[in-house]
Design an enzyme around this catalytic site. Structure first.
Site, PDB file in Angstrom:
ATOM      1  N   ASP A  49       0.825  -1.207   0.000  1.00  0.00           N
ATOM      2  CA  ASP A  49       0.000   0.000   0.000  1.00  0.00           C
ATOM      3  C   ASP A  49       0.860   1.259   0.000  1.00  0.00           C
ATOM      4  OD1 ASP A  49      -2.274  -1.527   0.045  1.00  0.00           O
ATOM      5  OD2 ASP A  49      -2.703  -1.213   2.169  1.00  0.00           O
ATOM      6  N   GLN A  50       0.380   2.297  -0.658  1.00  0.00           N
ATOM      7  CA  GLN A  50       1.136   3.545  -0.748  1.00  0.00           C
ATOM      8  C   GLN A  50       1.423   4.130   0.626  1.00  0.00           C
ATOM      9  OE1 GLN A  50      -0.198   6.194  -3.791  1.00  0.00           O
ATOM     10  NE2 GLN A  50       0.802   7.996  -2.933  1.00  0.00           N
TER      11      GLN A  50
END
Length: 239
Positions: A49-50
């Site tokens: 995930d970013q």
């Protein structure tokens, strides 16, 4: 500069910073940043995930990316994470296995009961390392790498990641009337303004060379500050 833990002619292992996309074609995504930093082509192998940082592996050729991706899909790569959970599971260690469906339009993953198109089996193992005052610290080992897998597994058993708004990470405040506790939790939200998750270690046997490798990254400062402040609060019950 992105921290490089190991670099060879075929692949590299690095520490992805929080806030940088792990994949994608935009100039600020990891493949492009690594390509510019190292002066070579970069191919993604897995996702993160970013808003999560930690250890990742990238390939320098499409062939190497395919080999490493296959190895990961066959469970030959061991990935462990640290997560701060709301509450604490009754079982302090266990295995979670569910069918997950990722809705691309909503960018959200759900636990479902039957197999159908787009549904994938997901499995992880967790161990609670510490517990106090409404939070717990878990070490999690993935067997599969589904989108939002840890976040969804933990929500499904009632222990969402701290400050994970998408999956209800603010529920820790529901029903709370103690003003100082509310203020403290809200301050912690500000300290760690994302889901409290970190890709801590990565270990694998290289599919071509047979070399055994293990990589570790330090817990990021926002999660460390969250844990430290919670420890102080638990000991003093004061802000």
């Amino acid at each position: 500069m992105i921290e490089i833990l190991k670099e060879t002619a075929r692949y590299l292992v690095c520490v992805k910073p929080i806030g940088i996309a792990a994949q994608g074609t935009q100039a600020e995504a990891m493949p492009q940043l690594l390509s510019e930093q190292l002066g070579c082509d970069i191919f993604p192998v897995h996702r993160l995930d970013q808003t999560v940082g930690g250890v990742m592996v990238y390939a320098k050729t499409a062939q190497e990316a395919a080999r490493l991706t296959q190895a990961m899909g066959q469970g030959q790569m061991q990935k462990t994470y640290l997560a701060v959970l709301t509450g604490c599971p009754a079982e302090k260690a266990g295995t979670l296995e569910d069918l997950l469906f990722h809705d691309r339009a909503k960018n959200k993953t759900y636990v479902v009961r039957r197999q159908r198109g787009g549904v994938k089996q997901a499995r992880l193992h967790y161990e609670i390392l510490a517990e106090q005052d409404g939070l717990s610290l878990a070490r999690i080992r993935l067997e599969t790498g589904r989108t939002h897998q840890i976040r969804v597994h933990m929500k499904y058993i009632g222990h969402t990641l701290f400050n994970d708004e998408r999956y209800g990470g603010h529920d820790i405040l529901k029903g709370t009337t103690f003003t100082k506790y509310k203020q403290f939790v809200q301050n912690c939200f500000a300290i760690c303004p994302r889901q409290a998750l970190h890709a801590k270690t990565l270990g694998f046997v290289h599919p071509t060379t047979g070399e055994e490798m293990f990589f570790d990254s330090e817990i990021p400062s926002d999660m460390q500050q969250l844990i430290d402040r919670w420890r102080v609060y638990a000991n003093t019950k004061e802000l």
